[in-house]
Design an enzyme around this catalytic site. Structure first.
Site, PDB file in Angstrom:
ATOM      1  N   GLU A 155       0.875  -1.164   0.000  1.00  0.00           N
ATOM      2  CA  GLU A 155       0.000   0.000   0.000  1.00  0.00           C
ATOM      3  C   GLU A 155       0.919   1.223   0.000  1.00  0.00           C
ATOM      4  O   GLU A 155       1.812   1.316   0.847  1.00  0.00           O
ATOM      5  CB  GLU A 155      -0.864  -0.007   1.277  1.00  0.00           C
ATOM      6  CG  GLU A 155      -1.886   1.095   1.248  1.00  0.00           C
ATOM      7  CD  GLU A 155      -2.751   1.150   2.501  1.00  0.00           C
ATOM      8  OE1 GLU A 155      -2.711   0.217   3.309  1.00  0.00           O
ATOM      9  OE2 GLU A 155      -3.449   2.162   2.646  1.00  0.00           O
ATOM     10  N   ARG A 161       5.127 -12.933   9.491  1.00  0.00           N
ATOM     11  CA  ARG A 161       5.782 -11.664   9.208  1.00  0.00           C
ATOM     12  C   ARG A 161       7.092 -11.588   9.982  1.00  0.00           C
ATOM     13  O   ARG A 161       7.290 -12.289  10.969  1.00  0.00           O
ATOM     14  CB  ARG A 161       4.881 -10.494   9.546  1.00  0.00           C
ATOM     15  CG  ARG A 161       4.515 -10.368  11.023  1.00  0.00           C
ATOM     16  CD  ARG A 161       3.840  -9.024  11.321  1.00  0.00           C
ATOM     17  NE  ARG A 161       2.844  -8.673  10.324  1.00  0.00           N
ATOM     18  CZ  ARG A 161       2.861  -7.537   9.631  1.00  0.00           C
ATOM     19  NH1 ARG A 161       3.799  -6.638   9.829  1.00  0.00           N
ATOM     20  NH2 ARG A 161       1.927  -7.267   8.754  1.00  0.00           N
ATOM     21  N   LYS A 167       4.317   0.683   9.384  1.00  0.00           N
ATOM     22  CA  LYS A 167       4.477   1.977   8.726  1.00  0.00           C
ATOM     23  C   LYS A 167       3.824   3.088   9.543  1.00  0.00           C
ATOM     24  O   LYS A 167       4.313   4.211   9.558  1.00  0.00           O
ATOM     25  CB  LYS A 167       3.843   1.922   7.330  1.00  0.00           C
ATOM     26  CG  LYS A 167       4.744   1.267   6.306  1.00  0.00           C
ATOM     27  CD  LYS A 167       4.079   1.209   4.954  1.00  0.00           C
ATOM     28  CE  LYS A 167       3.076   0.086   4.902  1.00  0.00           C
ATOM     29  NZ  LYS A 167       2.495  -0.118   3.571  1.00  0.00           N
TER      30      LYS A 167
HETATM   31  P1  ATP Z   1       2.650  -2.209   7.883  1.00  0.00           P
HETATM   32  O1  ATP Z   1       1.938  -2.842   9.021  1.00  0.00           O
HETATM   33  O2  ATP Z   1       4.095  -2.008   8.137  1.00  0.00           O
HETATM   34  O3  ATP Z   1       1.976  -0.993   7.359  1.00  0.00           O
HETATM   35  P2  ATP Z   1       1.447  -3.657   5.818  1.00  0.00           P
HETATM   36  O4  ATP Z   1       1.260  -5.119   5.826  1.00  0.00           O
HETATM   37  O5  ATP Z   1       0.256  -2.821   6.064  1.00  0.00           O
HETATM   38  O6  ATP Z   1       2.631  -3.309   6.766  1.00  0.00           O
HETATM   39  P3  ATP Z   1       1.640  -3.407   3.006  1.00  0.00           P
HETATM   40  O7  ATP Z   1       2.160  -2.297   2.201  1.00  0.00           O
HETATM   41  O8  ATP Z   1       0.188  -3.663   2.971  1.00  0.00           O
HETATM   42  O9  ATP Z   1       2.117  -3.184   4.495  1.00  0.00           O
HETATM   43  O10 ATP Z   1       2.444  -4.734   2.717  1.00  0.00           O
HETATM   44  C1  ATP Z   1       2.917  -5.181   1.477  1.00  0.00           C
HETATM   45  C2  ATP Z   1       3.296  -6.626   1.635  1.00  0.00           C
HETATM   46  O11 ATP Z   1       4.374  -6.746   2.549  1.00  0.00           O
HETATM   47  C3  ATP Z   1       2.162  -7.446   2.185  1.00  0.00           C
HETATM   48  O12 ATP Z   1       2.072  -8.641   1.437  1.00  0.00           O
HETATM   49  C4  ATP Z   1       2.553  -7.705   3.611  1.00  0.00           C
HETATM   50  O13 ATP Z   1       2.049  -8.923   4.050  1.00  0.00           O
HETATM   51  C5  ATP Z   1       4.072  -7.697   3.528  1.00  0.00           C
HETATM   52  N1  ATP Z   1       4.654  -7.321   4.822  1.00  0.00           N
HETATM   53  C6  ATP Z   1       4.419  -6.207   5.530  1.00  0.00           C
HETATM   54  N2  ATP Z   1       5.079  -6.213   6.700  1.00  0.00           N
HETATM   55  C7  ATP Z   1       5.772  -7.375   6.732  1.00  0.00           C
HETATM   56  C8  ATP Z   1       6.652  -7.987   7.677  1.00  0.00           C
HETATM   57  N3  ATP Z   1       6.943  -7.400   8.831  1.00  0.00           N
HETATM   58  N4  ATP Z   1       7.177  -9.186   7.359  1.00  0.00           N
HETATM   59  C9  ATP Z   1       6.880  -9.777   6.195  1.00  0.00           C
HETATM   60  N5  ATP Z   1       6.064  -9.271   5.271  1.00  0.00           N
HETATM   61  C10 ATP Z   1       5.504  -8.082   5.526  1.00  0.00           C
HETATM   62 MG    MG Z   2      -1.376  -2.352   5.067  1.00  0.00          MG
END
Ligand code: ATP
Ligand code: MG
Length: 557
Positions: A34, A258, A268
């Site tokens: 995102e 994760r 983020k």
């Molecule tokens: P955040 O909680 O940091 O905002 P998010 O999952 O909302 O992370 P996205 O931009 O939606 O962030 O994630 C893009 C991809 O990265 C998704 O497939 C998510 O599952 C993966 N991802 C995000 N954080 C992690 C992590 N800590 N370890 C492994 N994969 C991750």
């Molecule tokens: Mg997200």
């Protein structure tokens, strides 16, 4: 040692699919960030997994920006995400945006309504939540569940046309209010949001929810293996339900743990707070666990890929020690970094028997770890040198193999010197150390027969270049800052130590950001991206000390 690596559970699934000819042997993954922040090391794990699988099985990976929330998203983030993925060494097949599918997704929603599988609900968010029940009690229908298909079609069209305010109506799937899975109790599919979108502008005022966008986007792209993190396990039945009811390409979702890392926050949202509250300079502050922060700190793409490889892919949540990441960058820089000298806390050493005005051009290999040393640089040597304050002691204890009255030491790449005297200022602080050198003890051509235990680094005073040097420590004192009520409570107030004026080898004036240097005895460093020729700035990537390495070696045995 050739080592047969066992397959992780996702590789096993892919190999089984290839064996049975599912999807005609095709592997297409996606990385779906995102664009609401910069990528962090957790994303790197997902990137390495998705792109790595595709590489391994002759497949492809799409980059899909999951941009269904107009309020938090921005093109600045889109650009940084692309840069970071490429820097990590991966190239996507197609650059795609969920917002490009808004029209298709809308038509899917209409289709569900026509099948009697979705309805417009006028309840407030609170009313919907209250009617949803609890994990032990079934939900109850709001008054809108049995609207006719015609009415729902008309209302949904009006939602799109902008007839209603934010929150006045939502579109919900009609599934099962008694489902043990709360996500199946008539989940929201669309919400009204009168907001400007970074790509579609003001074209839309209704936006699909994650659960109605993600799986369908996978399906539109014909993704074969849609890999996400464990918290999406309860969403999988809904993912499958949408695909089944819409009769579209059957993408499948698989979940892995994760990355969580000690002394680090990874979401983020929290990282944005650190930026907004000025605990760090920006998203790319070298203390941040962002890809851009790690890059600025001096991490290499190979070290991050190697880290992701080492931590592997698990089905259960765990916590990785941040020192494993440090181990990976040390291991890389030990092989690739060029050796240089720098003095961070200088005092002057005067060689009383060295001719005034004489300069010798000594030669030092750039990288003793490789055959040929990757060339060499000239290190000017003269009568007056800067040495590290801590390499001199007035009352040196027995095992102090550095300088003190009567003690001898080797100057790296140069001569053996013996300390005879020192000078203090009016506050009693040592400001000058006086030594004599042994002319026939020069490194490489030493005929003195003398043996000394210690070697220290130095910089010739008239040739020294000045630089600011930034030493970093962990950003948090708490091993698991995210578990605390307020993660900002455990911010380490001493995470940055700035040395305003260090002395460095003259040749370091040509350093470039990203090129790693080992300042001998001090650690690994790289030029900061905001450094200028007039004001050089170096960041310490990591110290030389390697406590995790021992652990890893022990584990290997
Ligand atoms: P955040 O909680 O940091 O905002 P998010 O999952 O909302 O992370 P996205 O931009 O939606 O962030 O994630 C893009 C991809 O990265 C998704 O497939 C998510 O599952 C993966 N991802 C995000 N954080 C992690 C992590 N800590 N370890 C492994 N994969 C991750
Ligand atoms: Mg997200």
């Amino acid at each position: 040692m050739s080592e047969e690596k066992s397959l992780n559970f996702i590789e096993e699934i892919v190999e089984e699919d290839l064996r049975t000819g599912k999807h005609g042997g095709r592997v297409l993954t996606r990385f779906p960030p995102e664009p609401n922040g910069y990528l962090h090391i957790g994303h790197a794990k997902s990137i390495c997994l998705n792109f790595g699988l595709a590489q391994q099985y002759n497949g492809k990976t799409n980059l899909r920006f999951d941009d269904t929330n107009p309020v938090t998203e921005d093109t600045e983030y889109v650009e940084s995400i692309k840069k970071d993925i490429q820097w990590l060494g991966f190239q996507w097949a197609e650059e795609l945006y969920t917002s490009d599918y808004f029209e298709t997704l809308y038509s899917y929603a209409v289709e569900l309504i026509k099948k009697g599988l979705a309805y417009v609900d006028d309840s407030t968010a609170e009313e919907i939540a209250a009617a949803k029940g609890t994990p032990t009690e079934p939900g109850i229908p709001t008054g809108y569940r049995d609207r006719s298909i015609e009415e729902n079609l008309a209302l949904f069209a009006d939602m799109r046309a902008g007839k209603y305010k934010d929150g006045e109506k939502v579109l919900r799937a009609k599934i099962d209010l008694a489902s043990p899975n709360m996500h199946m109790r008539d989940p929201l599919l669309y919400r009204i949001k009168h907001a400007h979108h970074h790509r579609t502008g003001n074209q839309w005022c209704i936006y699909p929810m994650y659960d109605f966008a993600h799986g369908q986007s996978d399906s539109i792209e014909k993704i074969t293996h849609s890999i996400c993190t464990l918290e999406f396990i309860p969403h999988r039945p809904l993912y499958d339900w949408c695909i089944e009811k819409l009769e579209i390409f059957p993408s499948r979702q698989y979940e892995f743990a994760r990355l969580n890392m000690t002394y680090t926050v990874m979401s983020k949202r929290k990282l944005l707070q650190l930026v907004n509250d000025k605990f760090v300079e920006n998203w790319d502050d070298p203390r941040m666990p962002t890809i851009s922060g790690l890059r600025r700190r001096g991490y290499t793409p190979a070290s991050i890929r190697n880290f992701c490889d080492k931590i592997g892919v698990q089905k259960r949540e765990n916590m990785i020690d941040v020192s494993l990441l440090e181990f990976c960058i040390r291991e890389d820089l030990n092989k690739t970094a060029w050796r240089r000298m720098a003095v961070l806390d200088p005092i002057k050493l005067v060689i009383t028997n060295y001719p005034d005005g004489q300069v010798e051009d000594l030669v030092g290999e750039n990288n003793p770890e490789v055959e040929g040393g990757e060339g060499h640089r000239i290190i000017p040597f003269s009568k007056e040198l800067w040495i590290e304050r801590e390499d001199f002691m007035e009352d040196a204890p027995k095992k102090f193999f550095r300088l003190g009255p009567g003690l001898s030491v080797r100057l790296k790449h140069a001569y053996i010197v013996t300390c005879n005297d020192f000078v203090k200022d009016e506050n009693g602080r040592v400001i000058e150390v006086h030594c004599t050198y042994i002319p026939n003890s020069k490194s490489g051509e030493d005929t003195s027969g003398l043996k000394v235990k210690g070697t220290i680094h130095w910089i010739s005073v008239p040739h020294a270049k000045e630089a600011e040097v930034r030493l970093y420590d962990r950003l948090f004192n708490d091993e698991n800052p995210a578990a605390a009520e307020n993660f900002k409570d455990s911010i380490n107030p001493e995470s940055l130590h700035v040395i305003e004026r260090a002395y460095i080898e003259p040749d370091l004036a040509t350093a470039t950001p990203g090129k790693g240097y080992q300042f001998i005895r001090l650690g690994y460093f790289t030029l900061d991206t905001h450094s200028t020729p007039e004001h050089l700035v170096f960041n310490r990537t990591v110290t030389l000390k390697d406590s995790w390495g021992k652990e890893v070696k022990k584990m290997d045995k």
